[in-house]
Design a protein around this motif. Structure first.
Motif, PDB file in Angstrom:
ATOM      1  N   ASN A 177      -5.839  -4.678  -0.847  1.00  0.00           N
ATOM      2  CA  ASN A 177      -5.686  -5.881   0.404  1.00  0.00           C
ATOM      3  C   ASN A 177      -6.376  -6.925   0.723  1.00  0.00           C
ATOM      4  O   ASN A 177      -6.225  -7.836   1.477  1.00  0.00           O
ATOM      5  CB  ASN A 177      -6.273  -5.003   1.673  1.00  0.00           C
ATOM      6  CG  ASN A 177      -4.906  -4.315   1.745  1.00  0.00           C
ATOM      7  OD1 ASN A 177      -4.093  -4.618   1.593  1.00  0.00           O
ATOM      8  ND2 ASN A 177      -4.928  -3.413   3.224  1.00  0.00           N
ATOM      9  N   SER A 183       0.979   3.889  -3.617  1.00  0.00           N
ATOM     10  CA  SER A 183       0.262   5.336  -2.700  1.00  0.00           C
ATOM     11  C   SER A 183       1.598   6.078  -3.248  1.00  0.00           C
ATOM     12  O   SER A 183       0.883   7.315  -4.308  1.00  0.00           O
ATOM     13  CB  SER A 183       0.067   5.511  -1.130  1.00  0.00           C
ATOM     14  OG  SER A 183      -0.476   6.455  -1.238  1.00  0.00           O
ATOM     15  N   SER A 231      -6.601   5.366  -1.503  1.00  0.00           N
ATOM     16  CA  SER A 231      -5.999   4.953  -0.103  1.00  0.00           C
ATOM     17  C   SER A 231      -7.486   3.629   0.244  1.00  0.00           C
ATOM     18  O   SER A 231      -7.162   2.774   0.345  1.00  0.00           O
ATOM     19  CB  SER A 231      -5.633   5.955   1.310  1.00  0.00           C
ATOM     20  OG  SER A 231      -7.106   6.726   1.563  1.00  0.00           O
ATOM     21  N   ARG A 232      -7.831   3.775   0.264  1.00  0.00           N
ATOM     22  CA  ARG A 232      -9.473   2.954  -0.154  1.00  0.00           C
ATOM     23  C   ARG A 232      -9.358   2.384  -0.968  1.00  0.00           C
ATOM     24  O   ARG A 232     -10.016   1.303  -0.657  1.00  0.00           O
ATOM     25  CB  ARG A 232     -10.868   4.044  -0.045  1.00  0.00           C
ATOM     26  CG  ARG A 232     -11.956   3.169  -0.476  1.00  0.00           C
ATOM     27  CD  ARG A 232     -13.129   4.105  -0.191  1.00  0.00           C
ATOM     28  NE  ARG A 232     -15.087   3.026  -0.571  1.00  0.00           N
ATOM     29  CZ  ARG A 232     -15.627   3.588  -1.644  1.00  0.00           C
ATOM     30  NH1 ARG A 232     -15.098   4.479  -2.152  1.00  0.00           N
ATOM     31  NH2 ARG A 232     -16.001   2.553  -1.792  1.00  0.00           N
ATOM     32  N   GLY A 235       0.897  -1.128   0.021  1.00  0.00           N
ATOM     33  CA  GLY A 235       0.299   0.196   0.264  1.00  0.00           C
ATOM     34  C   GLY A 235       0.898   1.266  -0.493  1.00  0.00           C
ATOM     35  O   GLY A 235       0.549   2.009  -0.927  1.00  0.00           O
ATOM     36  N   GLU A 246      -7.250  -0.221   0.323  1.00  0.00           N
ATOM     37  CA  GLU A 246      -7.343  -1.421   1.654  1.00  0.00           C
ATOM     38  C   GLU A 246      -8.683  -1.852   1.376  1.00  0.00           C
ATOM     39  O   GLU A 246      -9.052  -2.717   1.863  1.00  0.00           O
ATOM     40  CB  GLU A 246      -7.834  -0.094   3.130  1.00  0.00           C
ATOM     41  CG  GLU A 246      -6.764   1.161   3.047  1.00  0.00           C
ATOM     42  CD  GLU A 246      -7.237   2.386   4.409  1.00  0.00           C
ATOM     43  OE1 GLU A 246      -8.215   2.707   4.252  1.00  0.00           O
ATOM     44  OE2 GLU A 246      -6.216   3.284   4.733  1.00  0.00           O
ATOM     45  N   ASP A 247      -9.345  -1.776   0.571  1.00  0.00           N
ATOM     46  CA  ASP A 247     -10.423  -2.105   0.643  1.00  0.00           C
ATOM     47  C   ASP A 247     -10.939  -3.218  -0.453  1.00  0.00           C
ATOM     48  O   ASP A 247     -11.503  -4.062  -0.927  1.00  0.00           O
ATOM     49  CB  ASP A 247     -12.290  -1.212   0.298  1.00  0.00           C
ATOM     50  CG  ASP A 247     -12.278  -0.297   1.126  1.00  0.00           C
ATOM     51  OD1 ASP A 247     -11.965  -0.343   2.562  1.00  0.00           O
ATOM     52  OD2 ASP A 247     -13.085   0.365   1.323  1.00  0.00           O
ATOM     53  N   LYS A 282      -3.832  -9.848   0.525  1.00  0.00           N
ATOM     54  CA  LYS A 282      -2.962  -9.634   1.450  1.00  0.00           C
ATOM     55  C   LYS A 282      -2.418 -11.348   1.626  1.00  0.00           C
ATOM     56  O   LYS A 282      -3.228 -11.707   1.825  1.00  0.00           O
ATOM     57  CB  LYS A 282      -3.161  -8.739   2.211  1.00  0.00           C
ATOM     58  CG  LYS A 282      -2.060  -7.969   2.975  1.00  0.00           C
ATOM     59  CD  LYS A 282      -2.308  -6.836   3.456  1.00  0.00           C
ATOM     60  CE  LYS A 282      -1.327  -6.193   4.388  1.00  0.00           C
ATOM     61  NZ  LYS A 282      -1.642  -5.045   5.691  1.00  0.00           N
TER      62      LYS A 282
END
Length: 467
Positions: A298, A283, A290-291, A279, A294-295, A301
């Motif tokens: 990941n 980035s 970032s969403r 991430g 993360e959503d 992951k």
């Protein structure tokens, strides 16, 4: 670190554009070969030996071998994408600018061994060029630069050669009064020469497709694979997972929207998984929301996975670069205008669909259970999953640059060319003793690390001949 010559057939188009036959692909190949010391995957007769830049094979992960087999299964050839022939559809493992598994740069090849020996070479550290100095006849006589709190001047006995790159070279020209009249007048810079500097900014860019989850152990996962044994192999043999650039292969595709004789899509295989550092790295490198990290990312992951970076080889749309103000320390305004040309959108969508088929419709990837993450990316949920509208939405949310900026100081035949800034010998129109020798003069389809070094070798010949 990746060795790529680019779409070398565009050198023939450059020769036709400028009326200068020495730009033809056949001639330019001699300059590529002169700089190479080739120990890669393909036929050595297509490459050089003994040059300043060593090239070696990339250490391939298992997923890369399946990628290459899948391409052949779909009817594409496995061929040298850096041959002396015209670029064609097909797949290839990538060679690297390396010696003994270590990155080898232009500094290593050209500067390191002469920096303390050649009296004619001076490197001014901690310095920023701020302006090209022109006399009353628009002859370049030197460069103003800022070092350690003071403005200083370096005078030229013969000529000034600007090689600051596709962002800084146009910026310096405009700060010196060479650029679009209206723009320079708006920010208060006296106009010396009205030229379309910064008005043809090009880039090779595209969209990130993935993650494709795959069989355990088939890809690269840093926490697992960067271990003591891997570092020992790299230290002693220069091979293994530490040696890899993580971009291990590429492919060229022609689509319904491709320009004649140029595969419209270049895809790069990214061999890395979503690990704990993914991430932050993505980035920083590509400014991804970032969403989405993360959503979406990941969800895969710590699973073995890979990505395909699907890029436009020669986009139809162009951007622009402008000065923010007349302060030389202000960053320029860069508007690449990604995906504003309708053909670019259609071609990239088709490229994404071809890349998906490569994984989902081949036995090669079925053998390692290659599967695209079965979820829409955040921001595209309103579109039917996997529809053309969805792929366009994904392309706009996951737009990545390949950092192949070009064309901001474009080459042309003569000053009557309304789009040109430099001539076939890379001399700035309306001036004397001023050249721009970097990718800002080139069309994006040929730009690469290797190409610009070959262009540098080529330019050095006609510069030496001039003096």
């Amino acid at each position: 670190m990746l060795f790529m010559r680019g779409m070398v057939q565009d050198f023939d188009n450059l020769a036709n554009l400028t009326g200068e036959p020495s730009w033809r692909m056949e001639n330019m190949m001699s300059f590529y070969k002169a700089l190479e010391d080739y120990h890669g995957y393909f036929d050595n007769t297509q490459h050089g030996k003994g040059g300043n830049l060593p090239l070696q094979k990339c250490d391939l992960r298992r997923v890369t071998r399946h990628y290459l087999k899948a391409g052949q299964e779909m009817g594409y050839k496995l061929r040298d994408g850096n041959s002396a022939e015209r670029a064609t559809n097909g797949f290839a493992p990538l060679d690297l600018f390396q010696r003994n598994g270590r990155r080898w740069t232009a500094y290593d090849g050209y500067i390191k061994n002469i920096i303390t020996k050649r009296k004619s070479l001076q490197v001014k550290k901690h310095s920023i060029a701020t302006k090209i100095i022109l006399d009353d006849t628009n002859r370049a006589i030197g460069v103003e630069y800022y070092q350690n709190g003071k403005y200083k001047t370096a005078y030229a006995s013969k000529e000034v050669i600007l090689s600051a790159g596709p962002i800084q070279s146009p910026k310096l020209l405009m700060l010196s009064g060479i650029g679009p009249r209206r723009h320079l007048e708006e920010i208060g810079i006296p106009v010396k020469i009205d030229l379309p500097v910064g008005q043809n900014l090009q880039d090779r860019y595209g969209a990130l497709l993935g993650p494709f989850v795959t069989e355990n152990g088939s890809s690269f996962l840093s926490e697992r694979d960067l271990n003591l044994r891997a570092f020992e192999e790299w230290q002693t043999q220069g091979t293994g997972p530490v040696q890899s650039a993580r971009i291990e292969a590429n492919a060229y595709y022609t689509t319904s929207y491709s320009k004649p004789e140029i595969p419209g899509i270049t895809t790069y295989l990214y061999v890395f998984s979503v690990d704990s550092n993914f991430g932050e790295l993505v980035s920083q490198a590509f400014n991804i929301n970032s969403r989405i990290i993360e959503d979406y990312f990941n969800k895969a992951k710590q699973l073995d996975s890979f990505f395909q970076f699907v890029t436009l080889s020669s986009p139809s749309g162009t951007g622009e670069l402008l000065l923010r103000d007349k302060n030389p320390f202000s960053p320029p305004i860069i508007d690449p205008k990604y995906l504003q040309h309708p053909n670019d959108v259609k071609e990239l969508v088709e490229g994404l669909k071809i890349s998906l088929d490569l994984v989902e419709k081949t036995k090669s990837f079925q053998q390692i259970n290659g599967t695209l993450l079965a979820a829409p990316i955040p921001g595209c949920e309103s579109h039917l999953f996997r529809s053309d509208e969805y792929w366009e939405c994904l392309a706009r949310h996951l737009t990545f640059t390949a950092y192949k900026y070009a064309g901001s100081v474009p080459i042309g035949k003569d000053s009557f060319d309304s789009k040109a800034v430099v001539d076939s010998r890379m001399r700035v129109f309306g001036t004397s003793n001023l050249r721009v020798v970097d990718s800002s003069a080139m069309p994006t389809s040929v730009v690469s690390h290797a190409t610009m070094q070959a262009v540098g070798e080529f330019a050095s010949q006609f510069i030496l001949k001039r003096w």
